[in-house]
Design a protein around this motif. Structure first.
Motif, mmCIF file in Angstrom:
data_model
loop_
_atom_site.group_PDB
_atom_site.id
_atom_site.type_symbol
_atom_site.label_atom_id
_atom_site.label_comp_id
_atom_site.label_asym_id
_atom_site.label_seq_id
_atom_site.Cartn_x
_atom_site.Cartn_y
_atom_site.Cartn_z
ATOM 1 N N THR A 14 0.813 -1.224 0.000
ATOM 2 C CA THR A 14 0.000 0.000 0.000
ATOM 3 C C THR A 14 0.837 1.262 0.000
ATOM 4 O OG1 THR A 14 -0.191 -0.165 2.411
ATOM 5 C CG2 THR A 14 -2.002 -1.073 1.095
ATOM 6 N N ARG A 38 -4.321 -1.308 5.970
ATOM 7 C CA ARG A 38 -4.954 -0.008 6.183
ATOM 8 C C ARG A 38 -6.048 0.262 5.156
ATOM 9 N NH1 ARG A 38 -0.750 4.751 7.094
ATOM 10 N NH2 ARG A 38 -2.761 5.834 6.794
ATOM 11 N N ALA A 39 -7.271 0.364 5.651
ATOM 12 C CA ALA A 39 -8.419 0.547 4.775
ATOM 13 C C ALA A 39 -8.330 1.843 3.991
ATOM 14 C CB ALA A 39 -9.712 0.503 5.597
ATOM 15 N N ASP A 40 -7.815 2.921 4.614
ATOM 16 C CA ASP A 40 -7.760 4.201 3.909
ATOM 17 C C ASP A 40 -6.836 4.133 2.699
ATOM 18 O OD1 ASP A 40 -5.612 3.885 5.681
ATOM 19 O OD2 ASP A 40 -5.317 6.051 5.895
ATOM 20 N N LEU A 42 -5.989 1.357 1.075
ATOM 21 C CA LEU A 42 -6.600 0.452 0.101
ATOM 22 C C LEU A 42 -7.689 1.157 -0.693
ATOM 23 C CD1 LEU A 42 -6.834 -2.760 2.310
ATOM 24 C CD2 LEU A 42 -5.284 -2.394 0.393
ATOM 25 N N ASP A 43 -8.491 1.973 -0.019
ATOM 26 C CA ASP A 43 -9.545 2.723 -0.710
ATOM 27 C C ASP A 43 -8.946 3.685 -1.729
ATOM 28 O OD1 ASP A 43 -11.453 1.429 0.775
ATOM 29 O OD2 ASP A 43 -11.766 3.075 2.189
ATOM 30 N N ARG A 44 -7.842 4.319 -1.365
ATOM 31 C CA ARG A 44 -7.196 5.266 -2.273
ATOM 32 C C ARG A 44 -6.669 4.553 -3.511
ATOM 33 N NH1 ARG A 44 -2.583 8.372 0.619
ATOM 34 N NH2 ARG A 44 -4.354 8.771 1.988
ATOM 35 N N ALA A 46 -7.742 1.649 -4.748
ATOM 36 C CA ALA A 46 -8.886 1.203 -5.552
ATOM 37 C C ALA A 46 -9.476 2.349 -6.354
ATOM 38 C CB ALA A 46 -9.943 0.577 -4.652
ATOM 39 N N ALA A 47 -9.506 3.551 -5.759
ATOM 40 C CA ALA A 47 -10.076 4.716 -6.445
ATOM 41 C C ALA A 47 -9.230 5.140 -7.643
ATOM 42 C CB ALA A 47 -10.213 5.876 -5.460
ATOM 43 N N THR A 52 -7.048 -3.579 -8.028
ATOM 44 C CA THR A 52 -8.069 -3.835 -7.023
ATOM 45 C C THR A 52 -7.364 -4.015 -5.683
ATOM 46 O OG1 THR A 52 -8.000 -6.208 -7.510
ATOM 47 C CG2 THR A 52 -9.659 -4.894 -8.657
ATOM 48 N N ALA A 53 -8.122 -3.932 -4.608
ATOM 49 C CA ALA A 53 -7.522 -3.955 -3.277
ATOM 50 C C ALA A 53 -8.218 -4.981 -2.403
ATOM 51 C CB ALA A 53 -7.615 -2.566 -2.642
ATOM 52 N N ARG A 55 -8.131 -6.407 1.835
ATOM 53 C CA ARG A 55 -7.569 -6.242 3.163
ATOM 54 C C ARG A 55 -6.964 -7.563 3.626
ATOM 55 N NH1 ARG A 55 -7.862 -6.554 8.504
ATOM 56 N NH2 ARG A 55 -7.139 -4.745 9.702
#
Length: 254
Positions: A14, A38-40, A42-44, A46-47, A52-53, A55
């Motif tokens: 990440t 870290r979800a934040d 991973l979200d970034r 993926a965006a 793809t991400a 967890r």
């Protein structure tokens, strides 16, 4: 290896080296999945759309198993696993309180690598083809005394990679070991260690080496050769002595 049509899972990617290599695989034409805690972040990722991400916490077997199931459901053609997860913690071995950091380091860097490999090896063997790329460090061959458990963990991953390669011989699954030197993953890292390789230059050299046929057993950029071959070249003791100056970074010795 052909990096233009792979389906690659990079675990612990990440940020830093892992994220840059994920981008390079995607730019080369491969399908990329990035795993991390870290979800934040991973979200970034993926965006951004290049990967793809998923967890995954490599210190938690249930998390590793859930990630494996999710990845293989979405990407049954997965053929490349890169194990990037790692922590790097200074330790003062004169203080028994260091043990918690040592335990965390070994659990993440060594056992975490083994958990990920164990989770996906049956899939790769069943395919009859694939690649496992472990990530060690020049410090695994030329210790940095201020980070003893990190050095031990990376030396352990090296030995494990060697054994894995032998045990998987004949299955169609190859094993490569990426051995980074110091890499400046942020401007702050570059300021602290002016000798560190620029991240972009490091990644370019790594991808060029990965394109080699057959895939090298050890992926060694030029900047790590002094670490890897210090014992052979007779420079080991001198270089360890130089790196021992890093003990001054420990709070108890300042």
């Amino acid at each position: 290896m052909d990096i233009s049509n792979r389906t690659v899972l990079l675990v612990g990617a990440t940020s830093g080296i892992g994220l840059e290599l994920a981008r390079r695989f995607a730019e080369a034409g491969s399908t990329v999945i990035v795993g991390g805690r870290r979800a934040d972040l991973l979200d970034r990722i993926a965006a951004e759309g290049f990967a793809t991400a998923v967890r995954i916490d490599v210190t938690d077997q249930d998390s590793v198993d859930r990630a494996r199931d999710a990845v293989l459901l979405a990407h049954p053609d997965l053929d490349t696993i890169v194990t990037m997860s790692g922590v790097m913690i200074p330790e003062d071995l004169r203080d028994p309180a260091h043990f918690g950091d040592a335990e965390r380091t070994i659990d993440t860097n060594l056992l975490g690598t083994i958990r990920v490999i164990d989770a996906f090896t049956p899939h790769l063997i069943a395919r009859g083809a694939g690649t496992v790329i472990t990530v060690t460090s020049g410090i695994g061959f030329l210790p940095f005394p201020a980070m003893p458990s990190y050095a031990a963990s990376k030396a352990g991953v090296h030995a494990y990679s060697e054994a894995l390669r032998v045990q998987l011989a004949g299955t169609g699954v190859e094993v490569a070991e990426l051995v980074p030197p110091a890499v400046a993953t942020t401007p702050e890292h570059a300021r602290i260690n002016p000798r560190a390789l620029a991240l972009a230059d490091f990644a370019t050299e790594v991808m060029d080496l990965l394109r080699t046929e057959p895939t090298p057993h050890e992926i060694l950029v030029r900047g790590v050769l002094m670490h890897r071959w210090a014992e052979r070249d007779g420079t080991y003791a001198e270089l360890v002595a130089q790196r021992s100056q890093g003990l001054a970074m420990l709070p108890s010795r300042q």
